[in-house]
Design a protein around this motif. Structure first.
Motif, PDB file in Angstrom:
ATOM      1  N   UNK A 249       0.828  -1.108   0.138  1.00  0.00           N
ATOM      2  CA  UNK A 249      -0.061   0.008  -0.045  1.00  0.00           C
ATOM      3  C   UNK A 249       0.743   1.236   0.025  1.00  0.00           C
ATOM      4  N   UNK A 250       2.006   1.031   0.607  1.00  0.00           N
ATOM      5  CA  UNK A 250       2.835   2.408   0.720  1.00  0.00           C
ATOM      6  C   UNK A 250       3.560   2.797  -0.675  1.00  0.00           C
ATOM      7  N   UNK A 251       3.439   1.935  -1.480  1.00  0.00           N
ATOM      8  CA  UNK A 251       3.997   2.225  -2.952  1.00  0.00           C
ATOM      9  C   UNK A 251       5.568   2.021  -2.901  1.00  0.00           C
ATOM     10  N   UNK A 252       6.357   1.332  -2.388  1.00  0.00           N
ATOM     11  CA  UNK A 252       7.757   1.479  -2.303  1.00  0.00           C
ATOM     12  C   UNK A 252       8.420   0.980  -3.608  1.00  0.00           C
ATOM     13  N   UNK A 253       9.455   1.271  -3.500  1.00  0.00           N
ATOM     14  CA  UNK A 253      10.506   1.011  -4.786  1.00  0.00           C
ATOM     15  C   UNK A 253      10.565  -0.582  -4.928  1.00  0.00           C
ATOM     16  N   UNK A 254      10.867  -1.211  -3.800  1.00  0.00           N
ATOM     17  CA  UNK A 254      10.845  -2.670  -3.842  1.00  0.00           C
ATOM     18  C   UNK A 254      10.731  -3.174  -2.412  1.00  0.00           C
ATOM     19  N   UNK A 255      10.589  -4.368  -2.177  1.00  0.00           N
ATOM     20  CA  UNK A 255      10.273  -5.017  -0.963  1.00  0.00           C
ATOM     21  C   UNK A 255      11.259  -6.081  -0.536  1.00  0.00           C
ATOM     22  N   UNK A 256      11.943  -6.332   0.472  1.00  0.00           N
ATOM     23  CA  UNK A 256      12.776  -7.185   0.917  1.00  0.00           C
ATOM     24  C   UNK A 256      12.047  -8.187   1.912  1.00  0.00           C
ATOM     25  N   UNK A 257      11.750  -9.292   1.377  1.00  0.00           N
ATOM     26  CA  UNK A 257      10.976 -10.188   2.697  1.00  0.00           C
ATOM     27  C   UNK A 257      11.708 -11.526   2.833  1.00  0.00           C
ATOM     28  N   UNK A 258      11.283 -11.727   4.183  1.00  0.00           N
ATOM     29  CA  UNK A 258      11.896 -13.118   4.364  1.00  0.00           C
ATOM     30  C   UNK A 258      10.623 -14.245   4.816  1.00  0.00           C
TER      31      UNK A 258
END
Ligand code: ATP
Ligand code: ATP
Ligand code: MG
Ligand code: MG
Lengths: 299, 524, 322, 322
Positions: free
Chosen positions: A60-69
């Motif tokens: 929702x926050x419209x980030x550039x990319x997401x890093x997830x584990x």
């Protein structure tokens, strides 16, 4: 401008030291690269639904990319596919059932379990001459993917390489150090011939280490832990624990953000990076690399 | 109204003694004392002075504000305006503890004790006896037993309070208040649950206290008690103090007139009906607390049960109602034997029970008046699954106006009603149920004279419609005047039965007490 | 229960008198007997020591909890207090405070938390469930902030060895139970304030009318519970040698369960000191026994649940028959 | 509360009328307004969808829980039921049962669990706290035994997509809240069984004597709660695409908290349907907002605790003033 770029990192459980190191690495990368790095994560490693919600909120926050584990292999697959429709996703630590990852940096937890079995066998051989006797496994919590993989690797390796080591107890606790302590004490009581224990995460290693110290059993029973903190390092140096399997969480966090930034700019990134799981014993604990892993620079 | 006096009025000589004492300064004085609840002006500005050493009765209709006045005097609730002077000094009285420290004590209308504690613990609550900081359990039990014995209450001090009947609990509350060295002692309807014997004990106690210089405020709906005990009487109506009289200068009719602003010619409204067929019959019914009871109720008949506390009357009727299992004997309904295993079986047959303890058995105190009034008939009120809210409201409003239940609205909680008005709900909820047999266990406890008359008239209406009534009362005049057949219980046995007014009060009392050879008396 | 009916003596069919008449203590002994027969290792000095140690912390929590439950309340925060105070004491020791000071400050913080609960209930009018749930959440958060999600190691050997040592063969941890239990017993059964806990739980209004300081009693109950919990926090820190805010998760439920198994009524006004102690050691025995018998840890959960039902059922029957 | 005194109208000093007069709904709107102003992303369709989804499951649990609390009981097992039924449905689907059958069987198991709770309370006379705590423990164990501590994947795409999809822009999960909420409202406020729940919670004895089927009402309440929980188990399985016995840990406390925040009294006889819904979405909003504002997750706990106190305090004040 890079300062407006946001790359959230979503870990499994913000309350554990391991994930704090990952976050510290990510924080450092954020500072170095001029990226805003919201540090997100569920309240417990077993909370799948919580992590899905957090992922949704992050998108929702419209980030550039997401890093997830991803907490759970299968469960996070679809939500990651969904999220990948709007942002680039970088995976760290554990895999998920999704082909949408732009890049992937992991510790192979199954491999970690194998290394633990090797370490335990080596410690028992050193003491008793042969990799033989009764060993036990203590898992912190049921139903947690990475812990299950470690257990799997450990058992596989025992079966394949060390037929002399008999797994006589496979205990699952409730995530509390005290429970780990109680289980270890009871294992020692019930099995006078016990020679080794693998405790597959930090908290259990703390509990088990305390039980070994309490029963003054470090000469008889070899314990291998997973991950490290100050306390465990102390246990390692005074011989209470025979070895620790240590991953490189700091690098995972740092490189995760770095890769994500590159991917968001459309640069080409490596699809798979193994950050490794290393056995550290009293013998090699003062090496430079070991010290780096044991004392990550938390700011 | 005939004089159903409990016993010999206090002699006129005694009341002169008292008026001498009453010449003393007022011990407690109210000036413009006022209490407003949300929605109710429970007590309008009142001025009143209690003289040291007098017995001062307060009378008034249900909801007139009597208990409110008492709660203000004992610091239970804060006042809205006005001041209270104790021995000439203004006092704050914001907490019960403060009142206790001034020596003001009360036996409240609803028995307020701790059911989980022993009798002794309740008597000494807040004033425990200690040595080296430790409680002296045995000593307190012994002391408490002594207090109870001295007062003539045959109750065990070591028993749990919850094991006692409500009347016995009332006695404990009295004993507690009486032994606290109070200078000012208030009784809010202390005889509501008491039989005549116990009431007599209580009166003796009150007189003894008065002799030792305690000022006493006495609230009751029983006029004869007021005339027997009091030196002066104040009348409350709609939260307003409408007058104070010396007891010698007034009479029952005047008081009732002041209370309800109209006069009642006749309280006990008794129309003789011809009895129809037998509705219910018990044959050698035995259960926990009673043995071998055979009696019957016919259409148009009031069957009265009289006995002392613990005589087994309530157990007997609750067993008929299916609340407790019977151990032997038969219950016949319309001449056929029936099995009543639970309350719903009884209700289905057409039995209605208004139980004796409104607080524990009669009401859902925290819930609205309307829900309480409709609880037994929700099945009738609902179509398919849904309740008709209009019907629900209509029915509640009807009962509220028919029984003159004083409440701010039908959605007010039952707890916010005065004691007597709560009692009306306990009765009112069964009136539209279409029952054939009504069991009223102490139906007029705490009910004012006017409403009592209405309730008795209501009995007539029920009888006229072909119902039968079992009436349990510890208030002898009530059963005596109303019952077509009066059964006397003693220790779980039915010891005598009398047709309407065929013997004297004294005979019945003797039978209930069990002295003399009464067991062979007139069984019909 | 809202259901508790008073009709007694209506179930004359059941006649397993021996079993039903067992007190809780006898039930514990039966458990012990069965385990002694079933395993070699149960009835050894070493294991009994372990057992006593394992039950100790929950036992102390359960005592504190019992005070609160007797007043008709509940304290959900005790687990969080344990974790939080383990962090506090570890932090204090790490920052060079002497042991006695660290202990006193930690217990003092326990007092403050308890007073805050009392304040929330008495002044703010919040339900005990809500205020203690809120502190549960917040305390874990504050603890995590202090440690930054980490654990704080405790390097003070006398402190950490305390929980490991014995005194005349009795583990220190169990001695702490005795140390808490005896004053708690005297307080509850032989002091005025103990009596007031019951009276407030039984009928707060009646107590108030009798001049009992109802508000003070509530403050007292929650303060005692929080102090017990912070004391357990000290013991835990000593036992595991670290301060960690996420420890003792779910211990509140175990403490409440011990208390209720020991006969405390959640509706207030019924409870004792020996009851929760027995409850806690019954639970500890179940876990210890399952470990010794090497019962699969999943089965262990199932069995624990079933045994709780069975034990409380027997105990209820016994009470009802009295 | 045992403390709730009935003297009203004695605090005329406080005059923050506007704030104190706020209903719970208004409080939720205020929270939303603040968040809309503080972040760009809060008031976006996407985020509102997320919010609705995130609050849905606890909301449904809270509705079920409310039935139980109104009768004066408590159901601690709901979280465990959610985890357990997620395993059941995953197992059934993995073993080739058609979706409709898997759903029906799972709900049926919910019914059985609820009936068992009723049985334990009504027949065995156990306190609700104990019997539901016991099932909590046992159900987790059984679930773990079924999965052998693992997760069971669900490969049925229609099933797993359900929870992700919308209907006319409204997330399906939220529609399920409506689907449960409306009948629940009708049941509680417009049917006689709803009235009986209240009357049993207020005074079970008086209800019996008025012909209310008290035992049946207790069975009903616990069955409804368990069915709601197993329904949430289905939704969870659909949302996370696996069955895992350890999921939904601690959700019972969240459900109870939602219910109590929504004005339900743990002493019984007070409660509504909209209250717990609002409570659940207030909690969801706090979490969602904290995430959007990038509040450190430790601070998030602290803030949640504080907000719970503040919200319930305001709500209590408002109620008391009525
Ligand atoms: N807590 C309360 N909230 C609102 N109104 C109340 C409350 N308590 C009493 N009232 C109202 O105040 C009025 C006076 O009540 P009170 O109990 O003083 O009457 P009473 O004279 O003692 O009657 P009774 O003879 O029936 O006992 C009644 O109308 C009652 O409904
Ligand atoms: N739960 C119980 N268990 C055992 N005995 C009981 C129980 N309840 C009442 N009793 C006994 O049964 C007898 C009858 O009591 P009951 O209350 O029926 O008397 P009652 O005639 O209605 O008197 P009251 O004037 O108090 O209403 C008493 O001796 C009492 O002690
Ligand atoms: Mg009154
Ligand atoms: Mg009676």
């Amino acid at each position: 401008r890079a300062a407006d770029v946001t790359i959230p990192i979503i870990v499994k459980d913000t309350t554990s030291f391991y994930w704090q190191i990952v976050l510290a690495g990510a924080r450092k990368a954020g500072k170095d690269l001029g990226v805003k790095v919201p540090e997100l994560g569920a309240q417990a490693e077993s909370d799948i639904n919580g992590q899905i919600s957090i992922l949704e909120n992050a998108v929702s926050g419209k980030p550039a990319a997401i890093v997830i584990s991803p907490t759970e292999f299968k469960a996070l697959g679809k939500p990651i596919d969904e999220a990948a429709k709007s942002v680039k996703i970088i995976g760290i630590d554990s895999a998920a059932d999704s082909k949408a990852f732009t890049s992937f940096l992991t510790t192979d937890n199954v491999q970690g379990g194998r290394v633990a079995a090797d370490g335990l066998a080596a410690a028992i051989t050193e003491k008793y001459g042969k990799a033989e006797g009764e060993v036990a496994l203590i898992t912190a919590l049921p139903g947690v993917g990475s812990l299950d993989q470690r257990a799997k690797g450990f058992k596989e390796q025992l079966a394949a390489k060390y037929p002399g080591l008999k797994l006589i107890a496979d205990k699952v606790a409730d995530g509390q150090a005290t429970t780990g302590l109680n289980i270890t004490t009871d294992l020692i009581t019930a099995n006078p011939n016990l020679r080794g224990i693998f405790t597959s995460n930090l908290i259990m290693a703390q509990g088990a280490g305390q039980a070994i110290a309490e029963n003054k059993a470090q000469d008889k029973i070899k314990v291998i832990g997973f991950d490290s903190d100050e306390k465990l390092v102390k246990f390692l140096s005074n011989g209470t624990l025979a070895g620790l399997i240590v991953q490189d969480p700091y690098r995972m966090g740092y490189d995760g953000i770095k890769t994500a930034l590159a991917a968001s700019k459309g640069e080409k990134t490596e699809a798979n990076v193994d950050t490794g799981a290393n056995l550290i014993t009293k013998a090699n604990m003062n090496d430079k690399r070991a010290q780096e892993l044991l004392n990550p620079k938390l700011d | 109204m005939t004089d159903h006096d409990i016993s010999h009025r206090s002699s006129s000589g005694q009341s002169e003694d008292v008026s001498a004492a009453a010449a003393h300064l007022p011990i407690l004085e109210l000036r413009g004392l006022e209490k407003q609840y949300l929605g109710t002006h429970a007590l309008k500005p009142a001025d009143l002075a209690f003289k040291a050493g007098e017995i001062h009765a307060i009378v008034g209709e249900n909801g007139a504000g009597k208990s409110t006045l008492i709660k203000l005097l004992t610091g239970v609730i804060p006042r809205t305006a006005g001041e209270i002077l104790f021995r000439g000094e203004p006092v704050a009285l914001t907490t019960p503890l403060e009142a206790i420290q001034h020596g003001i004590n009360a036996v409240h209308q609803e028995v307020v004790l701790c059911p989980h504690l022993t009798v002794a613990a309740n008597i000494f609550l807040g004033e425990e006896q200690r040595r080296f900081g430790l409680l002296q359990h045995r000593h307190m039990i012994r002391e408490a037993q002594k207090i109870l014995d001295d007062l003539g209450f045959a109750l065990p001090a070591h028993a749990l309070l919850s094991d006692l009947t409500i009347g016995q609990q009332q006695l404990i509350a009295t004993a507690r208040a009486a032994t606290r060295g109070a200078r000012f002692l208030i009784f809010d309807e202390p005889t509501a649950y008491l039989t005549r014997e116990e009431a007599a004990q209580l009166f003796a106690l009150i007189r003894r206290l008065q002799k030792s210089g305690v000022t006493i405020v006495y609230i009751s709906h029983r006029m004869e008690e007021v005339f027997e005990l009091a030196d002066r009487v104040s009348i409350l109506r709609d939260g307003r103090l409408v007058g104070t009289r010396n007891i010698g200068e007034t009479n029952e009719n005047e008081l009732i007139g002041l209370m309800i602003n109209r006069s009642i010619e006749q309280i006990y409204h008794k129309v003789p009906f011809t009895f129809g067929k037998t509705i219910l019959e018990t044959k050698n019914l035995t259960g926990n607390g009673f043995e071998d009871i055979s009696l019957s109720v016919r259409e148009g008949e009031i069957v009265g049960l009289y006995g002392l506390i613990g005589a087994g009357r309530s157990e007997f009727v609750t067993t008929i109602f299916g609340r407790h299992p019977k151990s032997s004997g038969k219950i016949l309904w319309d001449g056929k034997e029936v099995r009543i295993e639970r309350e719903r079986d009884a209700i289905k047959l057409g039995i209605a029970l208004a139980p004796e303890s409104r607080r524990d058995q009669g009401l859902c105190l925290s819930l609205p008046v309307s829900l309480n009034l409709n609880l037994p008939i929700y099945k009738q009120l609902s179509r398919n699954v849904l309740i008709s809210h209009r019907e629900e409201a209509r029915h509640a409003d009807n009962q509220i106006s028919d029984l003159r239940i004083k409440t701010s609205s039908r959605s007010a909680s039952a707890a916010s009603l005065s004691g007597g008005n709560q009692q009306k709900i306990v009765i009112g909820k069964w009136l539209n149920h279409g029952a054939k047999l009504f069991i009223f266990d102490e139906p007029t406890v705490g009910v004012d004279v006017g409403t009592k008359a209405e309730i008795y008239r209501l009995f007539s209406t029920l009888l006229e419609n072909g119902a039968g009534i079992i009436l349990i009362s510890s208030y002898l005049p009530e059963v005596y005047e109303l019952a077509d057949t009066l059964h006397v219980f003693r220790r779980g046995h039915l010891v005598a039965s009398h047709p309407h007014k065929s013997v004297t009060h004294e005979d019945i009392l003797t039978q209930a007490l069990g002295s003399a050879s009464t067991d062979a008396s007139t069984r019909n | 229960m809202s259901l508790e009916t008073k009709d007694t003596g209506t179930t004359p069919k059941r006649r397993f008198n021996v079993l039903f008449g067992l007190t809780l203590f006898a039930l514990l002994l039966v458990l012990w007997l069965v385990l002694s027969l079933a395993t070699d290792s149960f009835w050894t000095g070493n294991n009994i020591s372990n057992l006593l140690r394992q039950g100790s912390m929950i036992a102390i929590l359960a005592i504190g909890q019992t005070f609160v439950i007797i007043t008709g309340g509940i304290d959900l925060s005790v687990g969080a207090i344990v974790g939080f105070t383990s962090v506090i004491v570890a932090w204090l020791l790490a920052h060079g405070f002497p042991v006695w000071a660290a202990i006193l400050i930690t217990l003092g913080i326990g007092v403050c938390i308890g007073l805050f609960h009392g304040f929330g209930i008495v002044r703010l009018g919040l339900p005990p469930f809500i205020i203690t749930l809120a502190t549960l959440t917040s305390l874990r958060g504050i603890g995590l902030l202090i440690t930054n999600g980490n654990t704080i190691s405790i390097d003070n050997d006398p402190f950490t060895e305390f929980s490991r040592n014995d005194f005349a063969g009795v583990p220190n941890l169990f001695l702490m139970v005795v140390l808490v239990g005896i004053p708690a017993y005297i307080f509850l059964s032989h002091s005025r304030w103990g009596r007031y806990l019951f009276s407030v739980g039984s009928n707060a209004e009646a107590s108030r009318l009798s001049g009992v300081n109802v508000k003070g009693t509530i403050y007292l109950a929650y303060t005692l519970s929080a102090v017990c919990a912070s004391f357990v926090g000290l013991l835990l820190a000593s036992r595991i040698g670290v301060g960690n805010a996420m420890q003792a998760e779910g211990w509140e439920l175990q403490a409440i369960a011990s208390s209720v198994i020991g006969g405390t009524s959640l509706f207030g006004a019924v409870g004792s000191i020996h009851g929760p102690l027995l409850g806690a050691f019954i639970l500890a025995t179940i876990n210890n026994g399952a470990n010794l018998l090497n019962v699969n840890s999943f089965w262990q959960r199932v069995i624990t649940g079933v045994l709780i039902i069975v034990i409380v059922y027997f105990d209820q029957l016994r009470r009802r028959r009295r």
